[in-house]
Design an enzyme around this catalytic site. Sequence first.
Site, mmCIF file in Angstrom:
data_model
loop_
_atom_site.group_PDB
_atom_site.id
_atom_site.type_symbol
_atom_site.label_atom_id
_atom_site.label_comp_id
_atom_site.label_asym_id
_atom_site.label_seq_id
_atom_site.Cartn_x
_atom_site.Cartn_y
_atom_site.Cartn_z
ATOM 1 C CE LYS A 1 48.603 44.176 50.546
ATOM 2 N NZ LYS A 1 47.988 45.219 51.386
ATOM 3 N NE ARG B 1 46.913 32.569 50.338
ATOM 4 C CZ ARG B 1 47.609 31.642 50.974
ATOM 5 N NH1 ARG B 1 47.336 31.361 52.214
ATOM 6 N NH2 ARG B 1 48.566 30.982 50.348
ATOM 7 C CB ALA C 1 47.469 41.199 48.412
ATOM 8 C CG ASP D 1 40.273 48.636 55.570
ATOM 9 O OD1 ASP D 1 39.292 48.572 56.347
ATOM 10 O OD2 ASP D 1 40.641 47.669 54.868
HETATM 11 N N1 LIG Z 1 54.630 43.884 57.371
HETATM 12 C C1 LIG Z 1 54.013 42.804 57.840
HETATM 13 N N2 LIG Z 1 54.603 41.992 58.737
HETATM 14 C C2 LIG Z 1 53.956 40.897 59.226
HETATM 15 N N3 LIG Z 1 52.715 40.507 58.842
HETATM 16 C C3 LIG Z 1 52.084 41.269 57.938
HETATM 17 C C4 LIG Z 1 52.684 42.447 57.390
HETATM 18 N N4 LIG Z 1 51.820 43.008 56.520
HETATM 19 C C5 LIG Z 1 50.725 42.220 56.530
HETATM 20 N N5 LIG Z 1 50.871 41.168 57.368
HETATM 21 C C6 LIG Z 1 49.896 40.092 57.615
HETATM 22 O O1 LIG Z 1 49.175 39.849 56.410
HETATM 23 C C7 LIG Z 1 47.777 40.136 56.590
HETATM 24 C C8 LIG Z 1 47.201 40.730 55.307
HETATM 25 O O2 LIG Z 1 47.934 41.903 54.979
HETATM 26 P P1 LIG Z 1 47.234 43.185 54.336
HETATM 27 O O3 LIG Z 1 46.142 43.639 55.277
HETATM 28 O O4 LIG Z 1 48.261 44.184 53.959
HETATM 29 O O5 LIG Z 1 46.592 42.543 53.021
HETATM 30 P P2 LIG Z 1 45.270 42.956 52.293
HETATM 31 O O6 LIG Z 1 45.097 42.016 51.143
HETATM 32 O O7 LIG Z 1 45.289 44.406 51.943
HETATM 33 O O8 LIG Z 1 44.211 42.668 53.451
HETATM 34 P P3 LIG Z 1 42.713 43.191 53.630
HETATM 35 O O9 LIG Z 1 42.292 43.739 52.304
HETATM 36 O O10 LIG Z 1 41.925 41.969 54.051
HETATM 37 O O11 LIG Z 1 42.749 44.225 54.733
HETATM 38 C C9 LIG Z 1 47.721 41.059 57.810
HETATM 39 O O12 LIG Z 1 46.479 40.966 58.495
HETATM 40 C C10 LIG Z 1 48.883 40.519 58.667
HETATM 41 O O13 LIG Z 1 48.462 39.368 59.373
#
Ligand SMILES: Nc1ncnc2c1ncn2[C@@H]1O[C@H](COP(=O)(O)OP(=O)(O)OP(=O)(O)O)[C@@H](O)[C@H]1O
Length: 346
Positions: A39, A17, A22, A128
């Site tokens: 996502k 998360r 998201a 980021d």
């Molecule tokens: N393609 C993927 N395969 C496996 N795990 C994933 C993948 N994409 C994301 N994750 C997991 O989900 C977490 C959150 O994903 P992501 O960073 O894309 O979300 P976010 O809401 O944009 O996060 P943030 O804003 O905190 O950086 C990641 O730190 C990872 O642990």
Amino acid sequence: MAMAVGKQWTRLRTLGRGGSGAEVFLAADDVSGQLFAVKSATAACASALKREEGLMSCLRSPRVVSCIGGRDARDGSYQLFLEFAPGGSLADRVASNGGLDECAVRGYAADVAAGLAYVHGAGMVHGDVKGRNVVIGADGRAKLADFGCSKKAAADGPIIGGTPAFMAPEVARGEEQGPAADVWALGCTVVEMATGRAPWTGMDGNALAALHRIGYTEAVPEVPEWMSAEAKDFLRGCLIRQASGRCTAEQLLKHPFLAAAVDGAKPQAVESKSKWVSPKSTLDAAFWGSESDTEEAEHDSTAERRIGALACPASALPDWDSDEGWIDVLSAPTEAADADAVPAKE
Ligand SMILES: Nc1ncnc2c1ncn2[C@@H]1O[C@H](COP(=O)(O)OP(=O)(O)OP(=O)(O)O)[C@@H](O)[C@H]1O
């Protein structure tokens, strides 16, 4: 990775998360059994996810998580389909080891630098870079993920984003965020890998003071004493306070600290491979468990103002000791990306 997501698929388990609200979960296509990551964002945040999809769909590189597509879900949320990286995030890997040895740091740093060189060559800025936004693929190698703060390098208008502890001085001052800011963040990620913690952890939770220090003093993140001279020299190239003087990602790939890894000597990657099973189908996915069966320094006022705007309300200050609580800041969305993918060099 050429795969398409069919109409019917099954949600398997939560992968992560993000601070952006998201949720990321593992899913399997009901017909092909192929695994992929989803996502998902609520309707209110759908436009940000669609923008991320637009930017990601231009990119094709083994060092960048592939975007498979996206669609509106029946419940009004938007779902972005991504290549599944079974090794989880680099931040989790670092946390579970309490920091990595230099050999591992070198291998992952080479992968992230290669990803950045590709992204920058495609005219984009990631925006980021940090351990939480790097994932480990089935082959044990790192890939850039989370393009939620990304932008076209030449995009008009101010767009400053990212995670405070990984921000370059020019970003902390709210001035600009170009490819050089990603290189600074790569240096911070190397420090994170080596120490097990985000940089600037000595600031005792005071994000405003730290942002002030990053933006307006001559300070640079502390580099662990035990690292080799090569590693320290590499970090010096990343952590040059003046953006124009910093090494580029392409130059860093030739630095002796990374060169061995780039040339194929990647002991950590080989070792990592044996540490997990990489499921390719729904059957294998039983390994992962299932949680749901349904689809779906100058103390002037300008500095204070800029930092205040970047750091968000005091109530939202991050937990300085943990990457967990870092806030992501994103302003002024830019135009959607071109449809054409930029070919990978690797
Ligand atoms: N393609 C993927 N395969 C496996 N795990 C994933 C993948 N994409 C994301 N994750 C997991 O989900 C977490 C959150 O994903 P992501 O960073 O894309 O979300 P976010 O809401 O944009 O996060 P943030 O804003 O905190 O950086 C990641 O730190 C990872 O642990």
